[in-house]
Design a protein around this motif. Structure first.
Motif, PDB file in Angstrom:
ATOM      1  N   PRO A 158       1.033  -1.070   0.128  1.00 35.25           N
ATOM      2  CA  PRO A 158       0.044   0.495   0.033  1.00 35.25           C
ATOM      3  C   PRO A 158       0.791   1.558   0.044  1.00 35.25           C
ATOM      4  CG  PRO A 158      -0.804  -1.870   1.644  1.00 35.25           C
ATOM      5  CD  PRO A 158       1.108  -2.454   1.154  1.00 35.25           C
ATOM      6  N   TYR A 159       1.513   1.218   0.582  1.00 36.23           N
ATOM      7  CA  TYR A 159       3.148   2.577   0.464  1.00 36.23           C
ATOM      8  C   TYR A 159       3.599   2.964  -0.697  1.00 36.23           C
ATOM      9  CZ  TYR A 159       4.745   6.552   3.620  1.00 36.23           C
ATOM     10  OH  TYR A 159       4.914   7.315   3.941  1.00 36.23           O
ATOM     11  N   LYS A 162       0.583   4.217  -3.000  1.00 35.95           N
ATOM     12  CA  LYS A 162      -0.845   5.669  -3.100  1.00 35.95           C
ATOM     13  C   LYS A 162      -1.450   6.595  -3.663  1.00 35.95           C
ATOM     14  CE  LYS A 162       3.048   7.632  -0.687  1.00 35.95           C
ATOM     15  NZ  LYS A 162       3.385   8.357   0.627  1.00 35.95           N
ATOM     16  N   THR A 221      -0.825  -5.346   6.834  1.00 35.27           N
ATOM     17  CA  THR A 221      -1.492  -4.469   5.756  1.00 35.27           C
ATOM     18  C   THR A 221      -2.623  -3.087   5.717  1.00 35.27           C
ATOM     19  OG1 THR A 221      -0.795  -6.479   4.401  1.00 35.27           O
ATOM     20  CG2 THR A 221      -2.084  -4.602   3.194  1.00 35.27           C
ATOM     21  N   SER A 222      -2.799  -3.625   6.343  1.00 36.14           N
ATOM     22  CA  SER A 222      -4.159  -2.702   7.061  1.00 36.14           C
ATOM     23  C   SER A 222      -3.414  -1.638   7.924  1.00 36.14           C
ATOM     24  CB  SER A 222      -5.138  -2.611   8.289  1.00 36.14           C
ATOM     25  OG  SER A 222      -6.046  -3.947   7.990  1.00 36.14           O
ATOM     26  N   PHE A 225      -1.755   0.731   5.398  1.00 41.38           N
ATOM     27  CA  PHE A 225      -2.596   1.150   4.192  1.00 41.38           C
ATOM     28  C   PHE A 225      -3.299   2.888   4.622  1.00 41.38           C
ATOM     29  CE2 PHE A 225      -7.253   2.170   3.468  1.00 41.38           C
ATOM     30  CZ  PHE A 225      -7.030   2.618   1.459  1.00 41.38           C
ATOM     31  N   THR A 229      -2.278   6.413   3.771  1.00 39.24           N
ATOM     32  CA  THR A 229      -3.292   7.762   3.543  1.00 39.24           C
ATOM     33  C   THR A 229      -3.079   8.923   4.235  1.00 39.24           C
ATOM     34  OG1 THR A 229      -4.748   5.538   3.442  1.00 39.24           O
ATOM     35  CG2 THR A 229      -6.033   7.701   3.748  1.00 39.24           C
TER      36      THR A 229
END
Length: 577
Positions: A158-159, A162, A221-222, A225, A229
């Motif tokens: 996720p990083y 983004k 992972t959450s 993420f 954000t």
């Protein structure tokens, strides 16, 4: 929530790109890649400011932008400055202009308060990143196979991605709360709550991670993420928190805050979590649950503090979400950009086996967590020196020169790292070998920093100032992906090419590599009175494949292509005439 977009109108000069991951070397010598095993694949590059402008004509659309993009242009500069910037100034003219534009920048009390706030916000972001990308994989390696670690490594994606939801964070907000606080406050509350929940189950999950692999992967992972954000919103807030004269300090704030949080969660936590370290210094061992509880408390405390901080209202034109995505597509349609993105996706394969598995192998062979922490901490000041040199060597009309020159040393150091794993002595490790390990780590990080600085300088030079934010974020996203996407396949390949056998009372019983190289696989072998013997370590095969691919790609694609790309006139990289 209201759809509204952020703008800023800084002084007429192109901002250097910041490092994901994350802080470009040419603007700030500190580089988050000081830590070798986690942010190694994530450059932390805060997004360049975006501002509206009057309409300009894009190439290939008959004087009109698709979907009314002409009504909302993204720019760093004022109208007159944009015309000058788009006129394809020579390198000498640009340097002369920047020299004239630079002057003494006042550092007001408001700016000092903004710097403190930004550092603390980036510090909160660094806590979960240091755990997910640094310390937790090392702890899991004692129990999981490399194939299982490959699954957990997906938590870092996720990083690096983004970019794909950053326009939403920029455009949607609650007006009464504030454009940036509308995202930062809920993200930090979610991060704190997630870490608090995990803290109560951490010891249970880590005691038998094989059975909870997907739960652990989903949880971290959450966290990554939500941290990514939060990073998008904090990057945007920096544009209004800091005065226009001191916008460059946003990179410094991110580097200091993120690196500090990351190192606390990685090297410091690994050392304090080690039973040997605790016994040696006579202190209680710090458990993962206790550290997560501390991080959750810090996240909640900072969030409460934010309620008492007023966010200035931004007077800016609306920028539609669709317009930003259309701009990204227009950039991707440029032929030179497509070639550059291909370079990014292939450039880091040569040392991916070293980045993903070398230190894990050393820990597996007896390198203590506290020794690893000392190695990384010693390396940190050399990262600062490397960042300064990278910025110096990347000036002029050949910014990729440093990137090109560092390629061969980096491939050679990767080969040396593989040989050091092969020659790794049985514990206790001698002082001479440990010194050699520290020197290798410093050399690898130095070469990595030099490459990063050269590529960042090139990005700054070619990015169209009319769409600077979108352009820079797109390029840096692919830079991040180049170090992220191969990691899963590298870790899977280590187990795939490994051959292990469970020896039982003079006979031999073949056991699948992914079982015999994991903690539960070895335990199963011991239950029947056997011992797992590794006959072929897939790490060396994967490393050889990566290095071979790296050498061939450097000779026949990467370096020749890089030289051609830096010779392309600046105007050919522009989507607006």
């Amino acid at each position: 929530m209201t759809s509204h977009s952020s703008t800023s109108n800084p002084k007429p000069r192109r901002r250097p790109a910041k490092k994901n991951g994350a802080a470009t070397v040419d603007s700030d010598p500190m580089n988050p890649r000081a830590v070798a095993t986690s942010l190694e694949s994530i450059e932390i590059v805060p997004r360049t400011p975006r501002t509206p402008a009057t309409a300009r004509r894009p190439h290939g659309h008959g004087g009109r932008t698709p979907d009314d993009v002409d009504e909302v242009e993204l720019s760093l500069l004022g109208e007159e400055e944009r015309r000058a910037a788009a006129a394809d100034l020579t390198i000498e003219e640009e340097q002369e202009y920047l020299a004239q534009a630079d002057g003494k920048r006042p550092f007001s009390a408001r700016d000092k308060q903004a710097v403190v706030l930004l550092i603390i916000l980036y510090l909160i972001q660094g806590f979960p990143l240091g755990l997910a990308l640094g310390s937790v994989p090392f702890i899991l390696r004692e129990h999981l196979s490399y194939s299982e670690l490959a699954v957990f490594s997906l938590s870092g994606y996720p990083y690096s991605l983004k970019l794909f939801w950053s326009p939403i964070v920029d455009s949607v907000f609650i007006r009464s709360v504030g454009r940036r606080k509308s995202w930062i406050i809920p993200m930090q509350l979610i991060i704190g709550t997630t870490m608090l929940v995990i803290s109560y189950k951490a010891e249970e999950l880590m005691a038998n991670p094989g059975q909870h692999l997907y739960a652990l992967s989903f949880a971290f992972t959450s966290l990554v993420f939500f941290s990514a954000t939060q990073d998008i919103a904090v990057d945007g807030w920096a544009l209004t928190l800091l005065s226009e004269d001191n916008l460059a300090y946003a990179s410094t704030c991110q580097t200091i805050g993120l690196n500090t949080g990351y190192l606390l969660s990685y090297t410091v936590f690994l050392a304090l979590n080690s039973e040997d370290f605790a016994k040696k210094w006579g202190i209680p061992r710090l458990s993962l649950g206790s550290y997560l509880f501390f991080c959750a408390f810090m996240s909640f405390a900072v969030t409460i503090w934010l309620f008492f901080i007023k966010e200035d209202k931004e007077t800016s034109e609306d920028i539609g979400i669709k317009a930003v995505y259309v701009t990204m597509w227009e950039i991707c349609k440029l032929r030179h950009v497509q070639v550059l993105l291909g370079v990014h996706l292939l450039a880091k394969i040569g040392w991916q086996a070293s980045d993903a598995a070398t230190q894990l192998k050393m820990v597996e062979k007896g390198l203590g967590r506290e020794d690893l922490a000392i190695t990384v901490l010693i390396d940190f000041p050399f990262e600062i020196i490397g960042g300064w040199l990278a910025g110096k060597w990347s000036r002029g009309d050949k910014p990729l020169r440093a990137w090109i020159y560092a390629f061969w040393p980096r491939l050679g150091l990767t080969l040396l790292a593989t040989l050091m794993v092969y020659w790794f002595p049985k514990p206790p490790i001698t002082t001479g070998f440990f010194v050699s390990l520290v020197l290798l780590t410093i050399a690898q990080s130095f070469a990595s920093t030099i490459q990063f600085g050269g590529m960042s300088a090139f990005h700054t030079r070619i990015s169209d100032p009319v769409v600077g934010g979108t352009y820079m974020t797109l390029l840096n996203t692919f830079t991040n992906l180049g170090g992220t996407w191969p990691r899963y396949f590298v870790l899977k390949g280590v187990d795939y090419f490994s051959i292990a056998t469970c020896k039982i009372d003079g006979a031999s019983l073949s056991v699948k590599a992914q079982e015999c190289v994991s903690d539960h696989g070895r335990a199963a072998c011991q239950k029947v009175g056997g011992e797992c013997i590794t006959e072929q370590d897939g790490y060396y095969i994967v490393s050889a494949l990566c290095i071979t691919f790296g050498v061939l790609s450097v000779l026949f694609f990467l370096i020749p292509t890089a030289r051609k790309l830096q010779a392309v006139p600046t105007r050919e990289w522009r989507i607006y005439s």
